[in-house]
Design an enzyme around this catalytic site. Structure first.
Site, PDB file in Angstrom:
ATOM      1  N   SER A 104       0.819  -1.214   0.000  1.00 45.93           N
ATOM      2  CA  SER A 104       0.000   0.000   0.000  1.00 45.93           C
ATOM      3  C   SER A 104       0.853   1.264   0.000  1.00 45.93           C
ATOM      4  O   SER A 104       1.635   1.496  -0.913  1.00 45.93           O
ATOM      5  CB  SER A 104      -0.948  -0.050   1.204  1.00 45.93           C
ATOM      6  OG  SER A 104      -1.900   0.982   1.154  1.00 45.93           O
ATOM      7  N   ASP A 246      -2.333   6.174  -3.410  1.00 50.37           N
ATOM      8  CA  ASP A 246      -1.186   5.536  -2.762  1.00 50.37           C
ATOM      9  C   ASP A 246      -0.715   4.388  -3.654  1.00 50.37           C
ATOM     10  O   ASP A 246      -1.193   4.227  -4.782  1.00 50.37           O
ATOM     11  CB  ASP A 246      -1.545   5.053  -1.356  1.00 50.37           C
ATOM     12  CG  ASP A 246      -2.670   4.029  -1.360  1.00 50.37           C
ATOM     13  OD1 ASP A 246      -3.435   3.975  -2.349  1.00 50.37           O
ATOM     14  OD2 ASP A 246      -2.803   3.277  -0.377  1.00 50.37           O
ATOM     15  N   ASP A 250      -5.849   2.098  -3.357  1.00 53.33           N
ATOM     16  CA  ASP A 250      -7.130   1.953  -2.661  1.00 53.33           C
ATOM     17  C   ASP A 250      -7.475   3.222  -1.888  1.00 53.33           C
ATOM     18  O   ASP A 250      -8.514   3.288  -1.229  1.00 53.33           O
ATOM     19  CB  ASP A 250      -7.146   0.726  -1.743  1.00 53.33           C
ATOM     20  CG  ASP A 250      -6.138   0.785  -0.611  1.00 53.33           C
ATOM     21  OD1 ASP A 250      -5.311   1.732  -0.579  1.00 53.33           O
ATOM     22  OD2 ASP A 250      -6.161  -0.113   0.254  1.00 53.33           O
TER      23      ASP A 250
END
Length: 452
Positions: A104, A246, A250
């Site tokens: 992430s 990012d 998400d």
């Protein structure tokens, strides 16, 4: 052994904490738990596997694919795509499970393995515990029972996934985006192709930054955790606004035409009003977390919309949405879930819907975001204390009550033990930043005194 699964899959420094051997073993365990490999008469379990552009994703993807295929699961390898794309394709293709390799917003040395159940949904704690237990049992002793011959899984690249996902995104939009110019910061991440393609096909003029991933530069001084380049680009090009993602896309944060940040709470406010206008905001409710800004709650109250707050983490937001049938939820950090169109936070979808609202209303993003006023929020971390007593200490409870009485209806106090470190987080909101800092400082001292 400590619990492997964190709040969003298994993460760590690639090739140190998260090794190829671990990725392979976890994938075999996940195949047995999620696909029930070998138990379907006439049915070959199928998995969708995607990754972000991190260099380590290349060998970790190979390990995951090997583990799944060795357990009798056919693999559709979709390549570099956002987490929400893998979730969407897992559901759309009727796959038994999905796997996303990403850490992430974390820096490049990290990576992670995130498993998705049928339909593209995140795993609940029970499924994670079953996978982890099975992985540990076989890591320490019992060998796997493995298929042979035509029982092994087959692997193929599924290049159609890119266009399929982009078409899904565009099909969700209530109107086209012609007439606006948007700067997109892709964090050198998984949305570097998808997001520009979707915005362009929808009619927007785009300027891209952070869209040249080389395997090493993901999240490096760009994206949703570093908004300065996006602010500068919006002002330089005179764009209507900017969107930042990012590494696995998400999340979505925005920058208005004046170069000011528009955070997740403001985005939720804008989308809540848009959905309600279309009759799509079920129960006139939006879901946030205990970290949602008080200004968000006050704005929703003024607009006649209920705010339900959960523990911190988009998985808890999603659980509440699914349990009660809510349509919209998210976090201040930019995880926004539109449940009618996605099973997880989808940064590209969120950005597109935000852009559609700007075009639909003819109002600037700054004007739309003014529906809520962010109250100053101060966060202080108090380390080396007994966080287990944060909710039972009489001394601390008295200090909190005194602070809440002082702030009244124009402020808020939250004390939250860290989930991973021996510290307590003190959060204070107030109408005035100096007042918030003063109260936060006193409460931090109280935490040290009571729990130190």
């Amino acid at each position: 052994m400590g619990r492997l699964f964190g709040t969003d899959g298994v993460r760590g420094i690639a090739n140190a904490d998260l090794t190829a051997e671990m990725a392979l073993g976890l994938s075999v365990a996940a195949a047995h738990v999620l696909a029930e490999a070998g138990s379907f008469a006439g049915h070959r379990p199928v998995a969708v596997v995607g990754r972000d552009p991190r260099a380590s994703g290349e060998f970790l993807e190979a390990a995951v694919v090997a583990g799944l295929a060795s357990a009798g699961v056919d693999v559709l390898r979709v390549g570099v795509l956002p987490t929400p794309a893998v979730a969407y394709l897992t559901g759309a293709l009727g796959a038994d499970l999905g796997v996303m390799l990403s850490a992430s917003h974390n820096a490049m040395p990290d990576n992670g393995v995130k498993f998705l159940a049928r339909g593209g949904h995140k795993l609940d704690d029970d499924l994670e515990e079953r996978i982890e237990k099975l992985y540990e049992e076989h890591r320490t002793g019992a060998p796997w029972v493995r298929p042979t011959g035509d029982g092994v899984g087959r692997v193929r690249d599924y290049d159609e996934g890119f266009d399929q996902y982009v078409a899904h995104l565009i099909g969700v939009l209530p109107n086209r985006l012609d007439g606006i110019t948007v700067v997109l910061d892709e964090a050198h991440g998984a949305a570097s192709r998808v997001s520009p393609e979707a915005f362009s096909r929808a009619g927007a003029e785009i300027i891209t930054i952070g869209a040249r991933p080389d395997g090493l530069n993901i999240n490096d001084g760009c994206g949703s955790t570093h908004l300065e380049p996006l602010k500068a680009a919006v002002l330089e090009h005179g764009a209507h606004f900017g969107i930042a993602h990012d590494g696995d896309a998400d999340r979505c944060l925005a920058v208005d035409g004046n170069g000011e940040e528009v955070d997740g709470d403001q985005i939720l406010s804008i989308l809540a009003l848009a959905l309600r206008e279309r009759g799509q905001l079920r129960h006139d409710t939006v879901v946030g977390t205990v970290m949602s800004n008080l200004g968000f709650k006050l704005a929703m109250e003024r607009e006649g919309i209920t705010l339900v707050q959960t523990a911190v983490g988009d998985r808890y937001v999603l659980e509440s949405m699914k349990e009660h049938g809510y349509a919209l939820g998210g976090e201040q950090s930019g995880h926004v879930i539109v449940l009618d169109h996605a099973t997880t936070g989808d940064g590209t979808l969120t950005g597109l819907l935000l852009a559609a609202r700007v075009v639909e209303t003819g109002r600037s993003l700054a004007d739309l975001a003014s529906v809520m006023q962010r109250l100053p929020q101060v966060l202080v971390n108090v380390p080396d204390v007994d966080k287990s007593r944060v909710h039972t200490s009489a001394e601390l409870s008295a200090a909190v009550a005194e602070a809440e009485a002082e702030l009244g209806d124009t402020g808020r106090v939250l004390l939250r033990p860290s989930g991973t470190e021996p510290l307590v987080r003190v959060m204070v909101e107030a109408a005035d930043i100096d007042h918030a800092r003063a109260v936060a400082g006193r409460l931090a001292d109280a935490v040290k005194s009571a729990l130190g």
